[in-house]
Design an enzyme around this catalytic site. Structure first.
Site, PDB file in Angstrom:
ATOM      1  N   ILE A  62       2.574   9.903   7.370  1.00 14.71           N
ATOM      2  CA  ILE A  62       1.737   9.885   8.572  1.00 14.71           C
ATOM      3  C   ILE A  62       1.325  11.331   8.796  1.00 14.71           C
ATOM      4  O   ILE A  62       2.153  12.242   8.721  1.00 14.71           O
ATOM      5  CB  ILE A  62       2.504   9.295   9.784  1.00 14.71           C
ATOM      6  CG1 ILE A  62       1.646   9.311  11.070  1.00 14.71           C
ATOM      7  CG2 ILE A  62       3.812  10.020  10.054  1.00 14.71           C
ATOM      8  CD1 ILE A  62       2.309   8.560  12.257  1.00 14.71           C
ATOM      9  N   SER A  63       0.039  11.559   9.044  1.00 12.20           N
ATOM     10  CA  SER A  63      -0.460  12.926   9.185  1.00 12.20           C
ATOM     11  C   SER A  63       0.133  13.601  10.408  1.00 12.20           C
ATOM     12  O   SER A  63       0.500  12.960  11.386  1.00 12.20           O
ATOM     13  CB  SER A  63      -1.984  12.915   9.303  1.00 12.20           C
ATOM     14  OG  SER A  63      -2.567  12.262   8.201  1.00 12.20           O
TER      15      SER A  63
END
Ligand code: SAH
Length: 215
Positions: A62-63
Site C-alpha cells: 500500500i503506498s
C-alpha cells in the site's frame, strides 16, 4: 478507539501531507475520513498512519499516504469525474478517488488482492467503483475516455495505450521507469499530450502487457 483513529489521521494529514505542500481540500478531507487501517493486514493496523508504505501480501504494498495524496492532487479533481485506476492493490487509493470523483474503474492483476480490496470497499459502502481482475496495461477501452487515470505500478516506459484513453482536458499520473522512476503528470490538450516530471518515486513494477519479442 474511533476517536483515536480520527486523531491519528488528523496528525497524519498535518505532519505528512500538509507539511509537504498538499493543499487540495478535497484530498485532505478524503485522507481525514478514510480508515487506512482497514486496508492493511491486522498485524500492521497499529502503524497504519505512519509515514510509510506497508506490505499487503503477494509481494505488493500500500503506498505511503503522502504519495497517495500527491498523486490524487495532481489529477486536480473537482468532483464528477470518471477515473481509471491501474493497480487496485489494497484499495486505499481507490477509496480516495471514489470519495472525490463520480465513478472509479479499477483493475488489479492479482486476484486475491482484488477480492480483498473489493470486500473492504464494499464494507465501507462505496457504490461508485467498478472492478476488473486482470492485466490493466491495455486499460478499459469500453468505458474510455476518462477524465483522470491513476497508475499505481511502474511501467518501464510511458504507457501510451493508457494515455490514449484520456479525454481532452484529462490528466494521467504515472510512475515511469525501471530502476529510477519519476512520477509523471500527463495532460491531454486539444493538440496533444504534455508531460511534466514531478519527483522520484519507488513503485512495484507494472507487470503484464503485450508479449515482448526476444531481442
Ligand atoms: N494503490 C495501491 C498500490 C498497490 S501496489 C495501494 O495503495 O494499495 C500496485 C498494484 O498494482 C499491485 O497490487 C499489483 O498487483 C498491481 N499491478 C501490477 N501490474 C498490474 C497490471 N498489469 N494490471 C493491473 N494491476 C497491476
Amino acid at each position: 478507539m474511533r476517536d483515536d483513529d480520527a486523531s491519528r489521521r488528523e496528525r497524519m494529514v498535518g505532519s505528512q501531507i500538509v507539511a509537504r505542500g498538499v493543499r487540495d481540500p478535497r484530498v485532505l478531507a478524503a485522507l481525514r475520513k478514510i480508515p487506512r487501517h482497514a486496508f492493511v493486514p491486522e498485524a500492521l493496523q497499529s502503524v497504519a498512519y505512519e509515514d510509510d508504505p506497508l506490505p499487503i501480501g503477494e509481494g505488493q504494498t500500500i503506498s505511503q499516504p503522502y504519495i497517495v495524496a500527491a498523486m490524487t492532487e495532481a489529477l486536480d479533481l473537482k468532483g464528477g469525474e470518471r477515473i481509471l485506476e491501474i493497480g487496485t492493490g489494497s484499495g486505499y487509493q481507490t477509496a480516495v478517488l471514489a470519495e472525490i470523483a463520480a465513478e472509479v474503474f479499477t483493475i488489479e492483476i492479482v486476484e486475491t488482492l482484488a477480492r480483498r480490496a473489493r470486500a473492504n470497499l464494499d464494507a465501507l459502502g462505496y457504490s461508485n467503483i467498478r472492478y476488473r481482475i486482470g492485466d490493466g496495461t491495455q486499460g478499459w477501452w469500453e468505458s474510455a475516455p476518462f477524465d483522470g487515470i491513476c497508475v499505481t505500478a511502474a511501467p518501464a516506459a510511458m504507457p501510451t495505450d493508457l494515455r490514449d484513453q484520456l479525454a481532452v482536458g484529462g490528466r494521467m499520473i504515472v510512475p515511469v521507469g525501471a530502476e529510477n522512476q519519476t512520477l509523471i503528470l500527463v495532460r491531454r490538450g486539444e493538440s496533444g499530450f504534455r508531460d511534466t516530471g514531478l519527483f522520484g518515486v519507488r513503485f512495484v513494477p507494472l507487470v503484464g502487457g503485450p508479449e515482448r519479442r526476444p531481442s
